[in-house]
Design a protein around this motif. Structure first.
Motif, PDB file in Angstrom:
ATOM      1  N   HIS A 132      41.497 -36.328 -81.594  1.00 55.84           N
ATOM      2  CA  HIS A 132      40.548 -35.882 -82.609  1.00 55.84           C
ATOM      3  C   HIS A 132      39.254 -35.490 -81.909  1.00 55.84           C
ATOM      4  CE1 HIS A 132      38.170 -36.820 -86.578  1.00 55.84           C
ATOM      5  NE2 HIS A 132      37.820 -35.679 -86.021  1.00 55.84           N
ATOM      6  N   GLY A 133      38.697 -36.435 -81.129  1.00 54.41           N
ATOM      7  CA  GLY A 133      37.492 -36.095 -80.390  1.00 54.41           C
ATOM      8  C   GLY A 133      37.018 -37.231 -79.506  1.00 54.41           C
ATOM      9  N   LEU A 134      36.154 -36.890 -78.565  1.00 52.65           N
ATOM     10  CA  LEU A 134      35.479 -37.867 -77.707  1.00 52.65           C
ATOM     11  C   LEU A 134      34.000 -37.780 -78.052  1.00 52.65           C
ATOM     12  CD1 LEU A 134      35.540 -39.871 -75.330  1.00 52.65           C
ATOM     13  CD2 LEU A 134      35.299 -37.921 -73.782  1.00 52.65           C
ATOM     14  N   TYR A 182      27.849 -34.858 -74.090  1.00 52.77           N
ATOM     15  CA  TYR A 182      28.602 -35.680 -73.150  1.00 52.77           C
ATOM     16  C   TYR A 182      27.984 -35.698 -71.755  1.00 52.77           C
ATOM     17  CZ  TYR A 182      32.746 -37.514 -70.705  1.00 52.77           C
ATOM     18  OH  TYR A 182      33.616 -38.265 -69.933  1.00 52.77           O
ATOM     19  N   GLY A 183      27.363 -34.582 -71.375  1.00 51.69           N
ATOM     20  CA  GLY A 183      26.708 -34.534 -70.065  1.00 51.69           C
ATOM     21  C   GLY A 183      27.425 -33.687 -69.039  1.00 51.69           C
ATOM     22  N   THR A 184      28.482 -32.964 -69.445  1.00 46.50           N
ATOM     23  CA  THR A 184      29.214 -32.071 -68.543  1.00 46.50           C
ATOM     24  C   THR A 184      29.427 -30.739 -69.245  1.00 46.50           C
ATOM     25  OG1 THR A 184      31.422 -32.671 -69.345  1.00 46.50           O
ATOM     26  CG2 THR A 184      30.473 -34.083 -67.619  1.00 46.50           C
ATOM     27  N   ASP A 185      30.136 -29.829 -68.566  1.00 46.16           N
ATOM     28  CA  ASP A 185      30.508 -28.586 -69.243  1.00 46.16           C
ATOM     29  C   ASP A 185      31.757 -28.848 -70.089  1.00 46.16           C
ATOM     30  OD1 ASP A 185      32.668 -28.653 -67.484  1.00 46.16           O
ATOM     31  OD2 ASP A 185      31.885 -27.069 -66.195  1.00 46.16           O
ATOM     32  N   TYR A 199      34.591 -31.928 -69.920  1.00 48.27           N
ATOM     33  CA  TYR A 199      34.633 -32.759 -71.125  1.00 48.27           C
ATOM     34  C   TYR A 199      36.060 -32.881 -71.641  1.00 48.27           C
ATOM     35  CZ  TYR A 199      34.120 -33.755 -76.171  1.00 48.27           C
ATOM     36  OH  TYR A 199      34.239 -34.270 -77.442  1.00 48.27           O
ATOM     37  N   TYR A 200      36.769 -31.758 -71.687  1.00 51.86           N
ATOM     38  CA  TYR A 200      38.135 -31.807 -72.190  1.00 51.86           C
ATOM     39  C   TYR A 200      39.120 -32.319 -71.145  1.00 51.86           C
ATOM     40  CZ  TYR A 200      37.202 -30.009 -76.813  1.00 51.86           C
ATOM     41  OH  TYR A 200      36.764 -29.898 -78.105  1.00 51.86           O
ATOM     42  N   GLU A 201      38.829 -32.137 -69.871  1.00 54.30           N
ATOM     43  CA  GLU A 201      39.660 -32.748 -68.832  1.00 54.30           C
ATOM     44  C   GLU A 201      39.663 -34.266 -68.992  1.00 54.30           C
ATOM     45  OE1 GLU A 201      38.161 -31.434 -65.050  1.00 54.30           O
ATOM     46  OE2 GLU A 201      39.831 -30.059 -64.766  1.00 54.30           O
ATOM     47  N   ASP A 202      38.467 -34.830 -69.177  1.00 57.37           N
ATOM     48  CA  ASP A 202      38.345 -36.276 -69.367  1.00 57.37           C
ATOM     49  C   ASP A 202      39.053 -36.723 -70.646  1.00 57.37           C
ATOM     50  OD1 ASP A 202      36.883 -36.317 -67.064  1.00 57.37           O
ATOM     51  OD2 ASP A 202      34.949 -36.718 -68.019  1.00 57.37           O
ATOM     52  N   SER A 203      38.847 -35.981 -71.730  1.00 60.15           N
ATOM     53  CA  SER A 203      39.458 -36.331 -73.014  1.00 60.15           C
ATOM     54  C   SER A 203      40.973 -36.321 -72.922  1.00 60.15           C
ATOM     55  CB  SER A 203      38.997 -35.352 -74.102  1.00 60.15           C
ATOM     56  OG  SER A 203      37.597 -35.335 -74.228  1.00 60.15           O
ATOM     57  N   ILE A 204      41.526 -35.277 -72.318  1.00 60.55           N
ATOM     58  CA  ILE A 204      42.980 -35.142 -72.187  1.00 60.55           C
ATOM     59  C   ILE A 204      43.556 -36.286 -71.370  1.00 60.55           C
ATOM     60  CG2 ILE A 204      44.833 -33.726 -71.214  1.00 60.55           C
ATOM     61  CD1 ILE A 204      42.970 -31.273 -71.799  1.00 60.55           C
TER      62      ILE A 204
END
Length: 339
Positions: free
Chosen positions: A170-172, A236-239, A243-248
């Motif tokens: 859903h989201g971070l 979040y503090g990144t691009d 951001y989505y790399e971390d979320s995934i």
């Protein structure tokens, strides 16, 4: 002076009478020496160190932080031979133990989770506290049948989608919850608030990230990824790509864990928050279950909210750094696919 030395030796002996070790097996931790009761079905986690309080007749009395009761009995065989030295220390060994204090402390502070994930976080701007919202897609679609991500192609029948047996993103969300729309232009904020995600700017995502994101975030087809970036990701503090790399990565670690297996095995069944938190503790470490919040609607489990810290890409480490939380929902049905 002599009295001070004696006091120091006494305190040192007391400290080292309790010894921290890693278990070698995921043994059950019982309330009593007869092994007739195990409140909350606690099992040892081989990634966690436990304090051995006492040794008696082939068993160790250990401290299981975060459990009630916290003192549990386990067999000697649950630990390596090194744990046998966890019996109260003789005074003659005090000197050698004192020398190794610094070494033991450094070992204690090292987590196995960190050896599995070596990504370095040099960006000090990354949000310190975050909430990972994971959706159980089958339940979401019960009340959102009109959504693109809930409509199955006629060619897909007989082939289960990833989202039907896994949690999806859903989201971070950086915390606190009012930390939203960071440095986002007024025009994009208005578009987002009026649910016009299709008009929001495209995100600069690599092909690899985009492909992985489409798998773990079915809402991608409804521009959910744009909404989540504008409202939350920008804080979040990144691009967007990182951001989505971390979320995934977090979603994949969750689904590949014992927690993911637990939900797959219980599709169509009712489970409790206590069961879920227990599985988190066994997989990610003691106390991590208390960072998990269960969301329900009309008796169905709709989401898991994981309260996380930062500074690592290991989900277990992030959970240990997160804030403990309460949950209004205490149980729910793990919905199966279909309306």
């Amino acid at each position: 002076m002599n009295k001070l030395i004696l006091i120091f030796i006494f305190l040192t002996v007391s400290i080292f009478a309790r010894y921290d070790v890693f278990p070698t097996q995921e043994c059950p931790a019982f309330n009593n020496m007869k092994h007739t009761k195990n409140t909350h079905n606690v099992h040892l986690n081989t990634n966690e160190k436990y304090t051995i309080l006492k040794h008696h007749k082939g068993q160790n009395l250990i401290l299981v932080t975060g459990e009630q009761p916290a003192q549990r009995w386990v067999n000697d065989t649950c630990f390596s031979k090194r744990s046998e030295s966890s019996n109260p220390v003789n005074v003659e060994k005090v000197e050698s133990r004192i020398i190794s204090i610094e070494e033991e402390l450094s070992k204690t502070s090292t987590s196995i989770d960190l050896t599995k994930h070596t990504k370095k976080y040099g960006n000090k701007n990354i949000s310190k506290q975050n909430l990972l919202a994971l959706s159980w897609h089958n339940a979401f679609c019960e009340t959102h049948r009109y959504k693109k991500e809930c409509k199955r192609s006629m060619f897909s029948f007989g082939r289960p989608n990833y989202s039907e047996k896994h949690f999806v993103l859903h989201g971070l969300w950086p915390q606190p919850k009012n930390k939203i729309y960071c440095d986002v232009g007024r025009e994009d904020i208005n578009l987002d608030k009026h649910k016009q995600g299709n008009r929001l700017p495209d995100l600069d995502l690599s092909d690899t990230v985009k492909t992985r994101l489409q798998k773990v975030m079915p809402g991608f087809s409804s521009n959910l990824h744009k909404h989540e970036w504008v409202k939350h990701g920008a804080c979040y503090g990144t691009d967007a790509n990182e951001y989505y790399e971390d979320s995934i990565s977090m979603v994949e670690q969750m689904n590949d864990s014992k927690v993911g297996d637990f939900f797959k095995k219980h599709i169509g069944k009712r489970v409790t928050l206590q069961q879920i938190r227990s599985v988190f503790d066994r997989n990610f470490g003691l106390g991590t279950g208390k960072r998990v919040e269960l969301k329900c609607d009309n008796g169905l489990i709709t989401e898991l909210w994981l309260h996380l810290g930062s500074g690592s890409d290991a989900l277990g480490t992030l959970l240990k750094q997160g804030k403990q939380t309460r949950s209004h929902c205490q149980s729910g049905l793990v919905d199966k696919a279909g309306f």
